[in-house]
Motif scaffolding. Structure first.
Motif, mmCIF file in Angstrom:
data_model
loop_
_atom_site.group_PDB
_atom_site.id
_atom_site.type_symbol
_atom_site.label_atom_id
_atom_site.label_comp_id
_atom_site.label_asym_id
_atom_site.label_seq_id
_atom_site.Cartn_x
_atom_site.Cartn_y
_atom_site.Cartn_z
ATOM 1 N N ALA A 106 10.652 2.856 4.391
ATOM 2 C CA ALA A 106 9.834 3.979 3.918
ATOM 3 C C ALA A 106 10.209 5.262 4.645
ATOM 4 C CB ALA A 106 8.347 3.667 4.102
ATOM 5 N N PHE A 107 10.532 5.158 5.933
ATOM 6 C CA PHE A 107 10.947 6.347 6.688
ATOM 7 C C PHE A 107 12.269 6.914 6.168
ATOM 8 C CE2 PHE A 107 7.812 5.414 10.033
ATOM 9 C CZ PHE A 107 7.399 6.706 10.327
ATOM 10 N N GLU A 108 13.030 6.114 5.451
ATOM 11 C CA GLU A 108 14.292 6.582 4.858
ATOM 12 C C GLU A 108 14.063 7.306 3.538
ATOM 13 O OE1 GLU A 108 17.167 6.285 6.545
ATOM 14 O OE2 GLU A 108 16.048 5.267 8.139
ATOM 15 N N GLU A 109 12.822 7.283 3.049
ATOM 16 C CA GLU A 109 12.480 7.889 1.757
ATOM 17 C C GLU A 109 11.599 9.125 1.978
ATOM 18 O OE1 GLU A 109 13.811 6.915 -0.957
ATOM 19 O OE2 GLU A 109 14.556 4.935 -0.415
ATOM 20 N N PRO A 110 12.175 10.327 1.965
ATOM 21 C CA PRO A 110 11.381 11.529 2.244
ATOM 22 C C PRO A 110 10.304 11.836 1.209
ATOM 23 C CG PRO A 110 13.625 12.113 1.616
ATOM 24 C CD PRO A 110 13.581 10.618 1.738
ATOM 25 N N THR A 111 10.391 11.273 0.004
ATOM 26 C CA THR A 111 9.364 11.532 -1.008
ATOM 27 C C THR A 111 8.144 10.625 -0.841
ATOM 28 O OG1 THR A 111 10.315 10.004 -2.623
ATOM 29 C CG2 THR A 111 11.071 12.310 -2.696
ATOM 30 N N VAL A 112 8.214 9.678 0.090
ATOM 31 C CA VAL A 112 7.102 8.765 0.360
ATOM 32 C C VAL A 112 6.423 9.200 1.659
ATOM 33 C CG1 VAL A 112 6.420 6.384 0.815
ATOM 34 C CG2 VAL A 112 8.289 6.848 -0.787
ATOM 35 N N LEU A 113 5.146 9.562 1.576
ATOM 36 C CA LEU A 113 4.401 9.883 2.792
ATOM 37 C C LEU A 113 4.165 8.597 3.574
ATOM 38 C CD1 LEU A 113 1.635 12.313 1.452
ATOM 39 C CD2 LEU A 113 3.625 12.917 2.830
ATOM 40 N N LYS A 114 4.318 8.687 4.886
ATOM 41 C CA LYS A 114 4.005 7.578 5.760
ATOM 42 C C LYS A 114 2.704 7.925 6.460
ATOM 43 C CE LYS A 114 7.881 8.341 5.621
ATOM 44 N NZ LYS A 114 8.692 8.897 4.521
ATOM 45 N N GLY A 115 1.642 7.181 6.174
ATOM 46 C CA GLY A 115 0.344 7.410 6.786
ATOM 47 C C GLY A 115 0.061 6.302 7.784
ATOM 48 N N ILE A 116 -0.084 6.665 9.046
ATOM 49 C CA ILE A 116 -0.339 5.673 10.093
ATOM 50 C C ILE A 116 -1.545 6.137 10.899
ATOM 51 C CG2 ILE A 116 0.626 4.407 12.045
ATOM 52 C CD1 ILE A 116 3.435 5.090 11.003
ATOM 53 N N ILE A 117 -2.555 5.282 10.986
ATOM 54 C CA ILE A 117 -3.798 5.667 11.640
ATOM 55 C C ILE A 117 -4.158 4.682 12.751
ATOM 56 C CG2 ILE A 117 -5.188 4.498 9.882
ATOM 57 C CD1 ILE A 117 -7.270 6.812 10.174
ATOM 58 N N CYS A 118 -4.674 5.233 13.847
ATOM 59 C CA CYS A 118 -5.241 4.451 14.938
ATOM 60 C C CYS A 118 -4.216 3.479 15.531
ATOM 61 C CB CYS A 118 -6.485 3.722 14.424
ATOM 62 S SG CYS A 118 -7.513 2.942 15.667
ATOM 63 N N HIS A 119 -4.523 2.196 15.535
ATOM 64 C CA HIS A 119 -3.619 1.178 16.079
ATOM 65 C C HIS A 119 -2.487 0.832 15.106
ATOM 66 C CE1 HIS A 119 -6.789 0.626 19.040
ATOM 67 N NE2 HIS A 119 -5.940 -0.074 19.762
ATOM 68 N N GLY A 120 -2.445 1.464 13.955
ATOM 69 C CA GLY A 120 -1.370 1.228 12.998
ATOM 70 C C GLY A 120 0.001 1.523 13.576
ATOM 71 N N MET A 121 0.044 2.376 14.597
ATOM 72 C CA MET A 121 1.322 2.736 15.209
ATOM 73 C C MET A 121 2.017 1.531 15.846
ATOM 74 S SD MET A 121 3.357 5.269 15.288
ATOM 75 C CE MET A 121 2.310 6.604 14.744
ATOM 76 N N TRP A 122 1.269 0.454 16.103
ATOM 77 C CA TRP A 122 1.895 -0.770 16.607
ATOM 78 C C TRP A 122 3.027 -1.224 15.684
ATOM 79 C CZ3 TRP A 122 -3.254 -3.718 17.748
ATOM 80 C CH2 TRP A 122 -3.595 -3.566 19.097
ATOM 81 N N LEU A 123 2.870 -1.012 14.391
ATOM 82 C CA LEU A 123 3.884 -1.477 13.449
ATOM 83 C C LEU A 123 5.216 -0.756 13.647
ATOM 84 C CD1 LEU A 123 4.091 -3.637 11.243
ATOM 85 C CD2 LEU A 123 3.634 -1.841 9.568
ATOM 86 N N ALA A 124 5.175 0.442 14.224
ATOM 87 C CA ALA A 124 6.399 1.216 14.462
ATOM 88 C C ALA A 124 7.029 0.938 15.823
ATOM 89 C CB ALA A 124 6.104 2.703 14.328
ATOM 90 N N ALA A 125 6.417 0.084 16.629
ATOM 91 C CA ALA A 125 6.915 -0.158 17.989
ATOM 92 C C ALA A 125 8.358 -0.667 18.009
ATOM 93 C CB ALA A 125 6.003 -1.138 18.720
ATOM 94 N N SER A 126 8.751 -1.419 16.992
ATOM 95 C CA SER A 126 10.110 -1.968 16.936
ATOM 96 C C SER A 126 11.113 -1.012 16.300
ATOM 97 C CB SER A 126 10.116 -3.287 16.153
ATOM 98 O OG SER A 126 9.323 -4.247 16.812
ATOM 99 N N ILE A 127 10.633 0.126 15.812
ATOM 100 C CA ILE A 127 11.514 1.124 15.200
ATOM 101 C C ILE A 127 11.231 2.505 15.797
ATOM 102 C CG2 ILE A 127 12.023 -0.126 13.039
ATOM 103 C CD1 ILE A 127 9.695 1.499 11.734
ATOM 104 N N PRO A 128 11.319 2.629 17.117
ATOM 105 C CA PRO A 128 10.926 3.887 17.765
ATOM 106 C C PRO A 128 11.742 5.091 17.316
ATOM 107 C CG PRO A 128 12.125 2.495 19.298
ATOM 108 C CD PRO A 128 11.842 1.662 18.077
ATOM 109 N N ASP A 129 12.981 4.863 16.872
ATOM 110 C CA ASP A 129 13.813 5.983 16.423
ATOM 111 C C ASP A 129 13.204 6.708 15.222
ATOM 112 O OD1 ASP A 129 14.527 3.380 15.180
ATOM 113 O OD2 ASP A 129 15.930 4.581 13.993
ATOM 114 N N LYS A 130 12.316 6.053 14.490
ATOM 115 C CA LYS A 130 11.707 6.668 13.305
ATOM 116 C C LYS A 130 10.597 7.654 13.658
ATOM 117 C CE LYS A 130 14.452 4.508 10.683
ATOM 118 N NZ LYS A 130 15.637 5.248 10.269
ATOM 119 N N ILE A 131 10.052 7.526 14.875
ATOM 120 C CA ILE A 131 9.012 8.480 15.268
ATOM 121 C C ILE A 131 9.437 9.318 16.473
ATOM 122 C CG2 ILE A 131 7.149 7.094 14.307
ATOM 123 C CD1 ILE A 131 6.374 6.559 17.310
#
Length: 193
Positions: A106-131
């Motif tokens: 999804a981070f590779e698709e600029p037309t798709v908003l990525k909405g991450i709230i609260c503890h949702g950021m845990w899902l990005a822990a394995s892809i830190p380069d995306k944030i």
């Protein structure tokens, strides 16, 4: 927002007020809301909420979603609660969990908003380069985590950085959803028809 599709990830220990709100609020705007999960070979799974143990049945898989199907979503939301922690499980520690792989794509698709709230950021822990280098907000318990991932923490309830929308806690879901609706109405998070 008629014809717009929004994906919300779901698993057990979801925050009921948030998940139920998304189902109603985005639909009020004319959007179709898909609740995606890892079905583990089942046709559907009924999860229990965190606060009230309320049931919620999901029957759409996040696995096997093609890039074309992913691009049809205007936004993909990673909610609060324990959803992200449960969805980041992977059988092979050398392979991204399916939900994390979906978020990476999804981070590779600029037309798709990525909405991450609260503890949702845990899902990005394995892809830190995306944030890395992105401005965001998260639950206070994750501030050290996001800084270690190279993000810039901003002390606001909702933060927008390009195609990334973040919210402080599940209790801010109404502000978070409003901002996503505003961005889609302004032509961001278009997805594709």
């Amino acid at each position: 927002m008629s014809g717009t599709r929004i994906a919300v990830l779901v698993e057990s220990d979801f925050y009921e007020p948030e998940i139920f709100y998304y189902g109603h609020r985005f639909a009020e705007e004319g959007a179709e809301v898909d609740f995606l999960t890892r079905l583990w070979g089942n046709d559907s799974i009924t999860f229990s909420g965190h606060e009230y143990r309320a049931p919620f049945t999901a029957d759409k898989s996040l696995e096997g979603l093609s890039d074309e199907e992913l691009r049809r979503y205007a936004a993909i939301i990673v909610p609060s609660g324990m959803v992200a922690d449960r969805l980041r499980y992977t059988e092979d520690v050398d392979v991204l969990a399916p939900a994390t792989e979906l978020l990476r794509r999804a981070f590779e698709e600029p037309t798709v908003l990525k909405g991450i709230i609260c503890h949702g950021m845990w899902l990005a822990a394995s892809i830190p380069d995306k944030i890395q280098g992105r401005k965001l907000v998260c639950h206070n318990n994750l501030i050290g985590d996001v800084r270690n991932m190279g993000a810039e923490y901003v002390n606001e309830d909702v933060v927008v950085d390009g195609d990334l929308v973040t919210g402080r806690t599940g209790a801010h879901h109404h502000l978070f959803a409003r901002r996503i609706i505003e961005l889609i109405a302004a032509g961001r998070g278009r997805g594709s028809a």
